[in-house]
Structures are given as C-alpha cells and as structure tokens.
Design a protein around this motif. Structure first.
Motif, PDB file in Angstrom:
ATOM      1  N   VAL A 189     -22.603 -32.362 -21.261  1.00 19.60           N
ATOM      2  CA  VAL A 189     -21.986 -31.112 -21.708  1.00 19.60           C
ATOM      3  C   VAL A 189     -22.476 -30.796 -23.107  1.00 19.60           C
ATOM      4  O   VAL A 189     -23.152 -31.609 -23.762  1.00 19.60           O
ATOM      5  CB  VAL A 189     -20.442 -31.237 -21.711  1.00 19.60           C
ATOM      6  CG1 VAL A 189     -19.916 -31.488 -20.315  1.00 19.60           C
ATOM      7  CG2 VAL A 189     -19.993 -32.341 -22.663  1.00 19.60           C
ATOM      8  N   VAL A 190     -22.139 -29.614 -23.581  1.00 19.99           N
ATOM      9  CA  VAL A 190     -22.510 -29.193 -24.931  1.00 19.99           C
ATOM     10  C   VAL A 190     -21.309 -29.377 -25.846  1.00 19.99           C
ATOM     11  O   VAL A 190     -20.214 -28.893 -25.556  1.00 19.99           O
ATOM     12  CB  VAL A 190     -22.957 -27.715 -24.943  1.00 19.99           C
ATOM     13  CG1 VAL A 190     -23.247 -27.260 -26.366  1.00 19.99           C
ATOM     14  CG2 VAL A 190     -24.192 -27.536 -24.051  1.00 19.99           C
ATOM     15  N   ASP A 191     -21.537 -30.099 -26.910  1.00 19.62           N
ATOM     16  CA  ASP A 191     -20.479 -30.306 -27.886  1.00 19.62           C
ATOM     17  C   ASP A 191     -20.145 -28.977 -28.562  1.00 19.62           C
ATOM     18  O   ASP A 191     -21.023 -28.304 -29.100  1.00 19.62           O
ATOM     19  CB  ASP A 191     -20.925 -31.327 -28.939  1.00 19.62           C
ATOM     20  CG  ASP A 191     -19.766 -31.755 -29.824  1.00 19.62           C
ATOM     21  OD1 ASP A 191     -19.230 -30.899 -30.562  1.00 19.62           O
ATOM     22  OD2 ASP A 191     -19.405 -32.951 -29.811  1.00 19.62           O
ATOM     23  N   ARG A 192     -18.886 -28.599 -28.548  1.00 25.60           N
ATOM     24  CA  ARG A 192     -18.480 -27.309 -29.096  1.00 25.60           C
ATOM     25  C   ARG A 192     -18.653 -27.231 -30.611  1.00 25.60           C
ATOM     26  O   ARG A 192     -18.870 -26.146 -31.150  1.00 25.60           O
ATOM     27  CB  ARG A 192     -17.013 -27.033 -28.734  1.00 25.60           C
ATOM     28  CG  ARG A 192     -16.784 -26.832 -27.244  1.00 25.60           C
ATOM     29  CD  ARG A 192     -15.316 -26.550 -26.974  1.00 25.60           C
ATOM     30  NE  ARG A 192     -15.067 -26.329 -25.551  1.00 25.60           N
ATOM     31  CZ  ARG A 192     -13.875 -26.075 -25.023  1.00 25.60           C
ATOM     32  NH1 ARG A 192     -12.806 -26.033 -25.824  1.00 25.60           N
ATOM     33  NH2 ARG A 192     -13.735 -25.886 -23.721  1.00 25.60           N
ATOM     34  N   ARG A 193     -18.578 -28.344 -31.269  1.00 24.35           N
ATOM     35  CA  ARG A 193     -18.679 -28.321 -32.736  1.00 24.35           C
ATOM     36  C   ARG A 193     -20.123 -28.303 -33.220  1.00 24.35           C
ATOM     37  O   ARG A 193     -20.466 -27.593 -34.159  1.00 24.35           O
ATOM     38  CB  ARG A 193     -17.949 -29.538 -33.323  1.00 24.35           C
ATOM     39  CG  ARG A 193     -16.420 -29.474 -33.172  1.00 24.35           C
ATOM     40  CD  ARG A 193     -15.766 -30.744 -33.676  1.00 24.35           C
ATOM     41  NE  ARG A 193     -16.225 -31.919 -32.910  1.00 24.35           N
ATOM     42  CZ  ARG A 193     -15.897 -33.171 -33.191  1.00 24.35           C
ATOM     43  NH1 ARG A 193     -15.123 -33.429 -34.225  1.00 24.35           N
ATOM     44  NH2 ARG A 193     -16.361 -34.162 -32.449  1.00 24.35           N
ATOM     45  N   THR A 194     -20.962 -29.104 -32.546  1.00 21.00           N
ATOM     46  CA  THR A 194     -22.357 -29.219 -33.017  1.00 21.00           C
ATOM     47  C   THR A 194     -23.323 -28.365 -32.223  1.00 21.00           C
ATOM     48  O   THR A 194     -24.436 -28.074 -32.680  1.00 21.00           O
ATOM     49  CB  THR A 194     -22.810 -30.684 -32.944  1.00 21.00           C
ATOM     50  OG1 THR A 194     -22.820 -31.108 -31.567  1.00 21.00           O
ATOM     51  CG2 THR A 194     -21.854 -31.587 -33.732  1.00 21.00           C
ATOM     52  N   GLY A 195     -22.934 -27.988 -31.006  1.00 20.51           N
ATOM     53  CA  GLY A 195     -23.830 -27.222 -30.149  1.00 20.51           C
ATOM     54  C   GLY A 195     -24.897 -28.076 -29.499  1.00 20.51           C
ATOM     55  O   GLY A 195     -25.807 -27.547 -28.837  1.00 20.51           O
ATOM     56  N   LYS A 196     -24.828 -29.379 -29.645  1.00 21.52           N
ATOM     57  CA  LYS A 196     -25.824 -30.289 -29.083  1.00 21.52           C
ATOM     58  C   LYS A 196     -25.311 -30.882 -27.763  1.00 21.52           C
ATOM     59  O   LYS A 196     -24.112 -31.043 -27.563  1.00 21.52           O
ATOM     60  CB  LYS A 196     -26.128 -31.415 -30.065  1.00 21.52           C
ATOM     61  CG  LYS A 196     -26.764 -30.931 -31.373  1.00 21.52           C
ATOM     62  CD  LYS A 196     -27.036 -32.110 -32.286  1.00 21.52           C
ATOM     63  CE  LYS A 196     -27.677 -31.653 -33.604  1.00 21.52           C
ATOM     64  NZ  LYS A 196     -27.958 -32.776 -34.505  1.00 21.52           N
ATOM     65  N   PRO A 197     -26.263 -31.247 -26.873  1.00 20.60           N
ATOM     66  CA  PRO A 197     -25.858 -31.860 -25.594  1.00 20.60           C
ATOM     67  C   PRO A 197     -25.319 -33.276 -25.826  1.00 20.60           C
ATOM     68  O   PRO A 197     -25.868 -34.038 -26.629  1.00 20.60           O
ATOM     69  CB  PRO A 197     -27.146 -31.862 -24.769  1.00 20.60           C
ATOM     70  CG  PRO A 197     -28.238 -31.836 -25.778  1.00 20.60           C
ATOM     71  CD  PRO A 197     -27.729 -31.048 -26.953  1.00 20.60           C
ATOM     72  N   VAL A 198     -24.236 -33.611 -25.160  1.00 18.64           N
ATOM     73  CA  VAL A 198     -23.645 -34.956 -25.248  1.00 18.64           C
ATOM     74  C   VAL A 198     -23.288 -35.429 -23.853  1.00 18.64           C
ATOM     75  O   VAL A 198     -23.154 -34.632 -22.923  1.00 18.64           O
ATOM     76  CB  VAL A 198     -22.385 -34.959 -26.142  1.00 18.64           C
ATOM     77  CG1 VAL A 198     -22.734 -34.680 -27.604  1.00 18.64           C
ATOM     78  CG2 VAL A 198     -21.371 -33.951 -25.633  1.00 18.64           C
ATOM     79  N   ARG A 199     -23.124 -36.722 -23.714  1.00 18.05           N
ATOM     80  CA  ARG A 199     -22.765 -37.302 -22.416  1.00 18.05           C
ATOM     81  C   ARG A 199     -21.298 -37.732 -22.426  1.00 18.05           C
ATOM     82  O   ARG A 199     -20.832 -38.367 -23.376  1.00 18.05           O
ATOM     83  CB  ARG A 199     -23.677 -38.479 -22.096  1.00 18.05           C
ATOM     84  CG  ARG A 199     -23.303 -39.217 -20.798  1.00 18.05           C
ATOM     85  CD  ARG A 199     -24.481 -39.965 -20.232  1.00 18.05           C
ATOM     86  NE  ARG A 199     -25.489 -39.010 -19.744  1.00 18.05           N
ATOM     87  CZ  ARG A 199     -26.616 -39.394 -19.131  1.00 18.05           C
ATOM     88  NH1 ARG A 199     -26.875 -40.688 -18.955  1.00 18.05           N
ATOM     89  NH2 ARG A 199     -27.472 -38.496 -18.706  1.00 18.05           N
TER      90      ARG A 199
END
Length: 385
Positions: free
Chosen positions: A15-25
């Motif tokens: 998913v995309v981290d809402r705070r950083t905008g980066k993809p995370v698992r």
C-alpha cells in the motif's frame, strides 16, 4: 539464509503510506478462532511488520487451542451489568435491590472495558465502600460489600461464559469478615411491656413479636386474616427499595405460609379491626383503602420505613433499650428455641427454607435474663405457638 516462508494465514499487501507517499508492505493475518465443532469464525488484523504478524498468529492459535481465546470487545462494565440484570428472572423487589447494589460498581468502574477490569479495581472499590471513601456514599457494612462482591462475580462469570473475558477477575477475591454483631433480643419483661402497651398499632407490634418480617406486616391484608379460624396467611409483602415501595409475593416458597394464632393475638387483631372500622365511619369519603392491617386513620397503607420509625419511638417512650424492629423477630425465634420448640418448626414458623440458617441467625442465648425468659415465657405467647 533463505527467508522463512509465510504461513498461509498471513498475506502481504503493498500500500501507499499516507504520510510519506511511498509504497510500504503490510501483513494481514486471518486466523480461525472458533472452537472445534462450532461454526467458523475468523479474526483479521493488519500489522506493519512480519514479526508482529507472526507473534499475533502464534499467540491467537495457542489461545484457541487452550480454549482461552476471546475476541477484542469494547463492552463496558456498565453494559455488562445492564445485560446481566436484563437477563435475570428475578422478583421485582430482588431485581430492584440488585440494581441499587450494582450501581456502586457502575459508578466506580462503569466506563472501564470489561476486558480491562482488574482484580485490583474490584478490591479498591470494595475497600473504598467499606471505609466510607466512595464519593456520595456512606460507609458500607461488610455484609453489603460482600453482596456487591457476589453480584460482581456473577456479572463477570456471565461475561466469561459468553466469551468476552478470559477469566473472572473477581473469582478469587475473598469476602470481607462480617462485623461482629449479635442481634439484640427483648427480655421477657420487655416483651410483655410491648405486648401490653395500649396504642393504635399494638396489633402490628404483636405480629412482629410473633416473628413476622417488616415487609410481611406492611403487606398483610385483612382478607388474609381469618379471625374465626384463628389463622393468618402470609401471601404478600411490601418492601422499601430505594425510594420505591414494591408489593410482591413472599421472598421464597417457605415464606408463604399460614400460621395459627394464639387467642390473645386474635383478641388484639379483633380490637384493631373494630378500631379501623370506626375510623372508616369517621373519615367518610376521605377514607381510601383500608385493606391493610398497617394503615393510617384514612386507610392509606404505611410505608415500611414508618413501621421502623414508630417502633423506635414506641420502645423509647416505654423506656426499653434500643432494639430494632427486626430484632423482635429474633426474639420470637430465640424464645421458641429456649422453650424447646424443634428448630425445624421454628424455621417453618419464621418462613425459612433452612433450619441451619434459623439456628445460626435467629436463635440466641445471650445472658441470664434471656435464659430466664425461656423459663417464664407466658402461656399466651409460648404455649400456643
């Protein structure tokens, strides 16, 4: 070292981290939590790390295997108490009494989630009540605290059966030691002083000294008094619960009973009946009711608390040591016991289901005066019981 394969209950999701905008698992755990033989039930929870996901899965599966798993619940103590009260099949008076007692638990811990309630919470509540430090409440007796503890255990046991808590945190709390208190009883002379006292409510005090409970006296109707057959039937009670007066059937099957009356008691009741009829004529249209033996000059039934107040005033005026109205009942049981009446008969007379309870609670041998009362008890009270 090769990476350990994820168990089938754990799935990954990018998913995309809402705070950083980066993809995370993220790691999503789906685990079966229903006991064997019951319909399938699953719990799903998401974690940020694989380690957390594996730990949750292992812990949950172990709890399910042991039968100790409970799903997270937001049920509060207030909700649990209300649910328990709503599902009880109790007499209205008992239900109201339990509601009043459990209100202390609700006031102290009502907003606490049941799953977060601790043994220490319950113990602290009881200690505050016992010491008089609970806001808005007088100091509770050990007996009242123990009743609250019993009811708290029942509420939490119900929550446990429904699978909302792992264990009953109040189960191992020991009851408080009861206050050392011996019931006072009237001496033979004091008893005669009360029985011979001419007053409007003489018949009520006579019934009290013949073992009737306050609620039974307050609820006794003339229709349940057979002056020809010389009997009374205890079929109804009126008790004070909080600010209400509740009318109900006797507290147990044994409490509903028909008692033979000595002739002197019949004479007192006949006099009271004549007096009430005269009051009815005098009051005319203002007279309402009159079905109860315990009523005022206009036929209105007494509040049960009035019986206790009038009893205190009466014995004070007679110069008798302070003895509670309920102690008149103890006097009856004690004098019967000292006169050799079998304990099973005394239990039946008083309306108890247990002769052992009668022996432990309602028979006393306190001093020489009481022993003498057993020898000299007048025939009008003892011989016809």
């Amino acid at each position: 070292m090769a990476r350990q394969q994820l168990p089938p209950q754990i799935k990954t999701r990018d998913v995309v981290d809402r705070r950083t905008g980066k993809p995370v698992r993220r790691y999503v755990v789906t685990v079966d939590v229903a006991p064997p033989g019951e319909p399938r039930k699953q719990v799903k929870k998401r974690f940020t790390t694989e380690r957390e996901a594996r730990s949750f899965l292992a812990t949950t599966q172990a709890e399910v295997a042991r039968g100790t798993y409970v799903a997270a619940s937001s049920t509060t103590v207030r909700q649990a108490v209300q649910d328990w009260l709503d599902t009880r099949q109790l007499k209205p008076t008992t239900l109201q009494s339990y509601t009043v007692v459990l209100q202390a638990l609700v006031d102290e811990n009502g907003d606490t989630q049941v799953q977060k309630l601790s043994e220490a919470d319950v113990v602290r509540m009881l200690r505050r009540l016992r010491s008089g430090k609970s806001p808005g409440r007088k100091k509770w007796t050990a007996r009242s605290c123990n009743l609250l503890l019993t009811l708290t255990k029942a509420v939490l046991e119900s929550e446990k059966r429904q699978g909302r808590v792992v264990r009953n945190v109040a189960a191992d709390i020991r009851p408080m030691e009861r206050d050392a208190r011996t019931a006072k009883t009237l001496t033979h002379e004091q008893m005669l002083t009360v029985l011979d006292h001419e007053c409007r409510d003489r018949h009520l005090w006579t019934l009290a000294l013949h073992g009737l409970r306050r609620g039974e006296i307050a609820g006794l109707r003339w229709e349940n008094v057979d002056l020809d057959a010389r009997t009374i039937t205890i079929a109804e009670t009126r008790v004070a619960v909080g600010k209400e007066v509740l009318t109900s059937t006797p507290k147990s099957k044994q409490s509903r009973r028909t008692l033979p009356l000595p002739q002197d008691v019949v004479d007192v009741l006949k006099a009271a009946r004549r007096a009430q009829r005269a009051e009815r004529l005098k009051a005319g249209s203002m007279y309402q009711g009159g079905e109860h033996l315990a009523c005022d000059e206009f036929g209105k039934p007494y509040h049960p608390d009035k019986l206790s107040r009038d009893w205190r005033e009466m014995i004070k005026a007679l110069g008798v040591d302070r003895v509670r109205l309920h102690d008149a009942r103890h006097t009856c049981g004690t004098l019967m016991h000292l006169r050799g009446v079998p304990i099973t008969v005394i239990a039946a007379w008083l309306g108890h289901s247990s002769a052992a309870f009668t022996m432990a609670t309602y028979t006393h041998s306190q001093d020489d005066a009481l022993a003498a009362a057993g020898v000299t008890l007048t025939a009008r009270v003892s011989e016809q019981m």
